[in-house]
Design a protein around this motif. Structure first.
Motif, PDB file in Angstrom:
ATOM      1  N   GLY A   1       2.961 -10.483  -1.428  1.00  0.00           N
ATOM      2  CA  GLY A   1       4.053 -10.891  -1.489  1.00  0.00           C
ATOM      3  C   GLY A   1       4.514 -10.932  -2.406  1.00  0.00           C
ATOM      4  N   TYR A   2       5.732 -12.193  -1.976  1.00  0.00           N
ATOM      5  CA  TYR A   2       6.588 -12.359  -2.674  1.00  0.00           C
ATOM      6  C   TYR A   2       5.955 -12.674  -4.095  1.00  0.00           C
ATOM      7  CZ  TYR A   2      10.595 -13.089  -0.105  1.00  0.00           C
ATOM      8  OH  TYR A   2      11.628 -12.985   1.044  1.00  0.00           O
ATOM      9  N   VAL A   3       4.896 -13.794  -4.212  1.00  0.00           N
ATOM     10  CA  VAL A   3       3.852 -14.535  -5.754  1.00  0.00           C
ATOM     11  C   VAL A   3       3.481 -12.698  -5.607  1.00  0.00           C
ATOM     12  CG1 VAL A   3       2.380 -15.565  -6.006  1.00  0.00           C
ATOM     13  CG2 VAL A   3       4.177 -16.494  -5.257  1.00  0.00           C
TER      14      VAL A   3
ATOM     15  N   ASP B   1      -3.386  -5.829   0.061  1.00  0.00           N
ATOM     16  CA  ASP B   1      -2.835  -6.591   1.357  1.00  0.00           C
ATOM     17  C   ASP B   1      -3.345  -5.832   2.724  1.00  0.00           C
ATOM     18  OD1 ASP B   1      -0.148  -8.282   1.319  1.00  0.00           O
ATOM     19  OD2 ASP B   1      -1.105  -7.688   3.410  1.00  0.00           O
ATOM     20  N   ASN B   2      -3.346  -6.608   3.570  1.00  0.00           N
ATOM     21  CA  ASN B   2      -4.133  -6.603   4.863  1.00  0.00           C
ATOM     22  C   ASN B   2      -2.986  -6.002   6.262  1.00  0.00           C
ATOM     23  OD1 ASN B   2      -2.968  -8.866   5.515  1.00  0.00           O
ATOM     24  ND2 ASN B   2      -5.241  -9.858   5.919  1.00  0.00           N
TER      25      ASN B   2
ATOM     26  N   LYS C   1       3.108  -3.151   5.344  1.00  0.00           N
ATOM     27  CA  LYS C   1       3.292  -3.057   3.443  1.00  0.00           C
ATOM     28  C   LYS C   1       3.322  -1.780   2.669  1.00  0.00           C
ATOM     29  CE  LYS C   1       4.830  -8.234   3.120  1.00  0.00           C
ATOM     30  NZ  LYS C   1       4.544  -9.496   2.557  1.00  0.00           N
TER      31      LYS C   1
ATOM     32  N   THR D   1      -0.715 -19.840   2.690  1.00  0.00           N
ATOM     33  CA  THR D   1      -1.129 -20.985   2.263  1.00  0.00           C
ATOM     34  C   THR D   1       0.334 -21.867   3.392  1.00  0.00           C
ATOM     35  OG1 THR D   1      -0.259 -21.524   0.748  1.00  0.00           O
ATOM     36  CG2 THR D   1      -2.448 -21.320   0.300  1.00  0.00           C
TER      37      THR D   1
ATOM     38  N   SER E   1      -2.167 -18.403  -5.496  1.00  0.00           N
ATOM     39  CA  SER E   1      -1.543 -19.130  -3.705  1.00  0.00           C
ATOM     40  C   SER E   1      -2.041 -20.806  -4.531  1.00  0.00           C
ATOM     41  CB  SER E   1      -2.336 -19.392  -2.259  1.00  0.00           C
ATOM     42  OG  SER E   1      -2.395 -18.148  -2.968  1.00  0.00           O
ATOM     43  N   THR E   2      -0.852 -21.533  -3.796  1.00  0.00           N
ATOM     44  CA  THR E   2      -0.716 -22.734  -3.988  1.00  0.00           C
ATOM     45  C   THR E   2      -1.364 -23.517  -2.984  1.00  0.00           C
ATOM     46  OG1 THR E   2       1.555 -22.437  -4.826  1.00  0.00           O
ATOM     47  CG2 THR E   2       0.447 -25.349  -2.979  1.00  0.00           C
TER      48      THR E   2
ATOM     49  N   GLU F   1       0.735 -20.907  -9.361  1.00  0.00           N
ATOM     50  CA  GLU F   1       2.290 -20.048  -9.822  1.00  0.00           C
ATOM     51  C   GLU F   1       3.968 -20.840  -9.649  1.00  0.00           C
ATOM     52  OE1 GLU F   1       2.507 -17.073 -11.349  1.00  0.00           O
ATOM     53  OE2 GLU F   1       5.029 -17.866 -11.425  1.00  0.00           O
TER      54      GLU F   1
ATOM     55  N   GLU G   1      11.983 -17.599  -6.330  1.00  0.00           N
ATOM     56  CA  GLU G   1      12.408 -16.355  -5.921  1.00  0.00           C
ATOM     57  C   GLU G   1      14.073 -16.442  -6.283  1.00  0.00           C
ATOM     58  OE1 GLU G   1      12.360 -16.065  -1.437  1.00  0.00           O
ATOM     59  OE2 GLU G   1       9.971 -16.703  -1.454  1.00  0.00           O
TER      60      GLU G   1
ATOM     61  N   CYS H   1       8.209 -22.814  -0.348  1.00  0.00           N
ATOM     62  CA  CYS H   1       7.623 -24.006  -1.229  1.00  0.00           C
ATOM     63  C   CYS H   1       7.705 -25.355  -0.732  1.00  0.00           C
ATOM     64  CB  CYS H   1       7.572 -23.106  -2.616  1.00  0.00           C
ATOM     65  SG  CYS H   1       7.064 -21.957  -2.502  1.00  0.00           S
TER      66      CYS H   1
ATOM     67  N   LYS I   1       6.714 -27.525   2.781  1.00  0.00           N
ATOM     68  CA  LYS I   1       5.464 -27.553   2.622  1.00  0.00           C
ATOM     69  C   LYS I   1       4.836 -27.702   1.551  1.00  0.00           C
ATOM     70  CE  LYS I   1       3.475 -23.423   1.106  1.00  0.00           C
ATOM     71  NZ  LYS I   1       2.457 -23.205   0.378  1.00  0.00           N
TER      72      LYS I   1
ATOM     73  N   ARG J   1      12.614 -18.836   5.211  1.00  0.00           N
ATOM     74  CA  ARG J   1      11.609 -19.771   5.117  1.00  0.00           C
ATOM     75  C   ARG J   1      12.426 -21.122   5.140  1.00  0.00           C
ATOM     76  NH1 ARG J   1       6.249 -16.988   3.206  1.00  0.00           N
ATOM     77  NH2 ARG J   1       7.873 -16.159   1.569  1.00  0.00           N
TER      78      ARG J   1
HETATM   79  N1  LIG Z   1       6.879 -17.759  -2.641  1.00  0.00           N
HETATM   80  C1  LIG Z   1       7.119 -18.468  -3.294  1.00  0.00           C
HETATM   81  O1  LIG Z   1       8.279 -18.590  -4.256  1.00  0.00           O
HETATM   82  C2  LIG Z   1       6.218 -18.422  -3.637  1.00  0.00           C
HETATM   83  C3  LIG Z   1       6.210 -19.499  -5.502  1.00  0.00           C
HETATM   84  C4  LIG Z   1       4.687 -20.279  -6.258  1.00  0.00           C
HETATM   85  C5  LIG Z   1       3.435 -20.153  -5.005  1.00  0.00           C
HETATM   86  N2  LIG Z   1       3.837 -19.565  -3.896  1.00  0.00           N
HETATM   87  C6  LIG Z   1       2.974 -19.585  -2.822  1.00  0.00           C
HETATM   88  O2  LIG Z   1       2.322 -18.132  -3.344  1.00  0.00           O
HETATM   89  C7  LIG Z   1       1.476 -18.161  -2.126  1.00  0.00           C
HETATM   90  C8  LIG Z   1       1.787 -16.568  -1.400  1.00  0.00           C
HETATM   91  O3  LIG Z   1       3.537 -16.918  -1.483  1.00  0.00           O
HETATM   92  P1  LIG Z   1       4.608 -15.706  -0.785  1.00  0.00           P
HETATM   93  O4  LIG Z   1       5.683 -16.118  -0.858  1.00  0.00           O
HETATM   94  O5  LIG Z   1       3.667 -14.766  -1.629  1.00  0.00           O
HETATM   95  O6  LIG Z   1       3.451 -15.781   0.618  1.00  0.00           O
HETATM   96  P2  LIG Z   1       3.667 -14.459   1.479  1.00  0.00           P
HETATM   97  O7  LIG Z   1       3.785 -15.011   3.338  1.00  0.00           O
HETATM   98  O8  LIG Z   1       5.364 -13.480   1.025  1.00  0.00           O
HETATM   99  O9  LIG Z   1       3.000 -13.421   0.983  1.00  0.00           O
HETATM  100  C9  LIG Z   1       1.341 -13.000   1.566  1.00  0.00           C
HETATM  101  C10 LIG Z   1       0.763 -12.005   1.510  1.00  0.00           C
HETATM  102  O10 LIG Z   1      -0.409 -12.090   0.792  1.00  0.00           O
HETATM  103  C11 LIG Z   1      -0.983 -11.055   2.946  1.00  0.00           C
HETATM  104  N3  LIG Z   1      -2.790 -11.720   3.373  1.00  0.00           N
HETATM  105  C12 LIG Z   1      -2.964 -12.362   3.987  1.00  0.00           C
HETATM  106  N4  LIG Z   1      -3.995 -12.524   4.261  1.00  0.00           N
HETATM  107  C13 LIG Z   1      -4.842 -11.273   3.455  1.00  0.00           C
HETATM  108  C14 LIG Z   1      -5.863 -10.851   3.098  1.00  0.00           C
HETATM  109  N5  LIG Z   1      -7.098 -11.358   4.201  1.00  0.00           N
HETATM  110  N6  LIG Z   1      -6.029 -10.244   2.715  1.00  0.00           N
HETATM  111  C15 LIG Z   1      -5.085  -9.396   2.333  1.00  0.00           C
HETATM  112  N7  LIG Z   1      -3.668  -9.416   2.170  1.00  0.00           N
HETATM  113  C16 LIG Z   1      -3.242 -10.679   3.022  1.00  0.00           C
HETATM  114  C17 LIG Z   1      -0.038 -10.597   4.213  1.00  0.00           C
HETATM  115  O11 LIG Z   1      -0.052  -9.693   4.098  1.00  0.00           O
HETATM  116  C18 LIG Z   1       1.757 -10.791   2.595  1.00  0.00           C
HETATM  117  O12 LIG Z   1       1.575 -10.110   2.239  1.00  0.00           O
HETATM  118  C19 LIG Z   1       1.386 -19.375  -1.585  1.00  0.00           C
HETATM  119  O13 LIG Z   1       0.520 -20.520  -1.315  1.00  0.00           O
HETATM  120  C20 LIG Z   1       2.427 -20.117  -1.849  1.00  0.00           C
HETATM  121  O14 LIG Z   1       2.836 -21.340  -1.115  1.00  0.00           O
HETATM  122  C21 LIG Z   1       4.555 -19.224  -3.472  1.00  0.00           C
END
Ligand SMILES: NC(=O)c1ccc[n+]([C@@H]2O[C@H](COP(=O)([O-])OP(=O)(O)OC[C@H]3O[C@@H](n4cnc5c(N)ncnc54)[C@H](O)[C@@H]3O)[C@@H](O)[C@H]2O)c1
Length: 435
Positions: A9-11, A30-31, A35, A84, A118-119, A147, A151, A259, A262, A326
């Motif tokens: 995902g984004y991180v 990724d599952n 993607k 999360t 993840s957070t 992290e 974004e 972020c 939540k 979001r």
């Molecule tokens: N987005 C941000 O700006 C940001 C910044 C810092 C920290 N975070 C934290 O980082 C974490 C991820 O955030 P995000 O925005 O990247 O989330 P996201 O939803 O964009 O990405 C999560 C990814 O994980 C994949 N996934 C879920 N379960 C899985 C599994 N069992 N096996 C493989 N892949 C799996 C999903 O398909 C998805 O692609 C969160 O805890 C968030 O709080 C996010």
């Protein structure tokens, strides 16, 4: 080094691509099959400026797969960057993280390091240590590495971090993490080692403090409107104090995104579990909920009734340079306008599709910032994309029923707006309308 990153995902995708750019061999897992298919076709499933260029130049060191078993067997360092999201009671949902941890346990063929990117709630590393001990014969060491990227500027944040926080207990883990990040550090001091719980808490402290700054300036702006002060001048005055950094002090429509909302809630919940009521950040949240609907209130005040009014909304993403919607203030505002009987037409450079999918009720998406504005009652600016900052004011004037703009991000010069004949409402500077 060989690294696996679970979650693209984004991180996770930014981390994986940047690690590869730094010379590591990275397997991104990724599952979500769609993607991974897109990534294998060199398509980036999210909007993040510059990400595709770095992905292409690091391609030889990047693998994309849905096969977590091989990723675990072939890599000793496994980052978990899965979502999360907020659960129904405000606590983060930890199922995805637990699934990853159990997969690591199941497929571990020797000692593995599971790095929590993840957070995750304070105490997660401790909990997962027990989960892993119960589910694997191999040693799984848990490292906390929250992290801090934003974004929209995620690449520069990741490639040139202010600091890298590592929570771990062994010298081996420290050394490994140093090697992972060495290429991004301008000095050794930028990497901060501590225990796992402190590292986990750093992330919540940072996001909750930033959210506090936002709610603080927003509330001051509301007061400035009432007492005839100019929030820009107030900010200039109080942040000229060497103890108060001016960064992140812009009045607006409240924080959103995946972020802050939540993480603030999660910290409140963690406090409650320990009988600490977290009064400050609870108030931050309350102020933010109010701020998200402030423009609805102002439109209502102005028109008296919003039935059959057409409102044009510029900006749907929760902030510029991302397609992430979001918890975006735009969605809350649109919902309130629709409930009040208004028709909403909206434009966003990249986030319209996501916003339509997330909206509680459908709305009209404009093909450009101006097409569809004809006869609308007001223009509302919700997200400060650069392309909105120097618009064609003549066009806006000729299309709107009357020259009326509600600016939730203070992107225009108040005096110029007045000189051009606009009725212009913004945040914390309403007093200037009267001068
Ligand atoms: N987005 C941000 O700006 C940001 C910044 C810092 C920290 N975070 C934290 O980082 C974490 C991820 O955030 P995000 O925005 O990247 O989330 P996201 O939803 O964009 O990405 C999560 C990814 O994980 C994949 N996934 C879920 N379960 C899985 C599994 N069992 N096996 C493989 N892949 C799996 C999903 O398909 C998805 O692609 C969160 O805890 C968030 O709080 C996010």
């Amino acid at each position: 080094m060989k690294i696996a990153v679970v979650g693209t995902g984004y991180v996770g995708l930014v981390a994986g691509v940047c690690f590869a750019d730094a010379g590591h061999d990275v397997t991104c897992v990724d599952n979500n099959e769609e993607k991974i298919k897109q990534l294998l076709d060199n398509e980036v499933p999210i909007y993040e400026p510059g990400l595709r260029d770095v992905l292409l130049r690091s391609q030889s060191r990047l693998t994309f797969t849905t096969d977590i078993e091989s990723a675990v067997k072939e890599n000793d360092l496994i980052f978990s960057a899965v979502g999360t999201p907020e659960g129904p009671d405000g606590r983060p949902i930890m199922d995805f993280t637990e699934t990853v941890a159990k997969s690591v346990c199941k497929h571990a063929n020797r000692k593995k390091f599971l790095v929590l990117k993840s957070t995750v709630p304070i105490g997660t590393a401790k909990w997962l240590k027990d989960v892993c001990a119960d589910n694997s014969d191999e040693e799984i060491e848990i490292i906390s590495n929250p992290e801090f990227l934003r974004e929209g500027v995620a690449l520069s944040d990741f490639l040139k971090p202010d600091r890298v926080v590592i929570g771990c207990t062994t010298e081996e883990a420290k050394q490994m993490m140093y090697e992972v990040y060495e290429a991004f550090l301008s000095s050794k001091d930028q990497i901060l080692y501590m225990d796992n719980a402190s590292a986990e808490m750093c992330k919540y402290a940072a996001n909750s403090f930033l959210a506090t700054k936002i709610s603080f300036i927003n509330e001051l702006a509301l007061l400035a409107d009432e007492v005839g002060a100019d929030i820009n001048e107030v900010r200039r005055g109080f942040t000229s104090d060497s103890r108060i950094s001016p960064a992140f002090f812009q009045p607006g429509l409240g924080y959103g995104g995946s972020c802050f909302p939540k993480d603030v809630k999660a910290l409140v919940k963690k406090g409650e579990e320990h009988d600490i009521p977290m009064r400050v950040i609870r108030a931050v949240e309350e102020a933010n909920d109010y701020q998200k609907i402030i423009l609805h209130k102002r439109l209502l005040n102005h028109f008296g009734d919003l039935k059959n009014r057409t409102i044009v909304v510029w900006g749907l993403s929760f902030k510029p340079s991302t397609d992430d919607v979001r918890e975006a203030p735009s969605l809350k505002l649109i919902e309130k306008l629709q409930q009040a009987g208004a028709k909403v037409k909206a434009f966003d450079p990249v986030a319209s599709k996501n916003a339509l999918a997330a909206a509680s009720q459908s709305f009209e998406v404009m093909p450009s910032a101006y097409d569809g504005m004809e006869g609308a009652d007001a223009l509302v600016i919700v997200t400060e994309w650069n392309e909105f900052k120097k618009p064609d004011f003549d066009k806006i004037k000729s299309k709107l029923k009357a020259p009326l703009i509600f600016d939730g991000r203070n992107i225009f010069d108040q005096n110029k707006m007045k000189a051009m004949g606009f009725e212009y409402f913004n945040m914390g500077r309403l007093a200037l309308n009267e001068s």
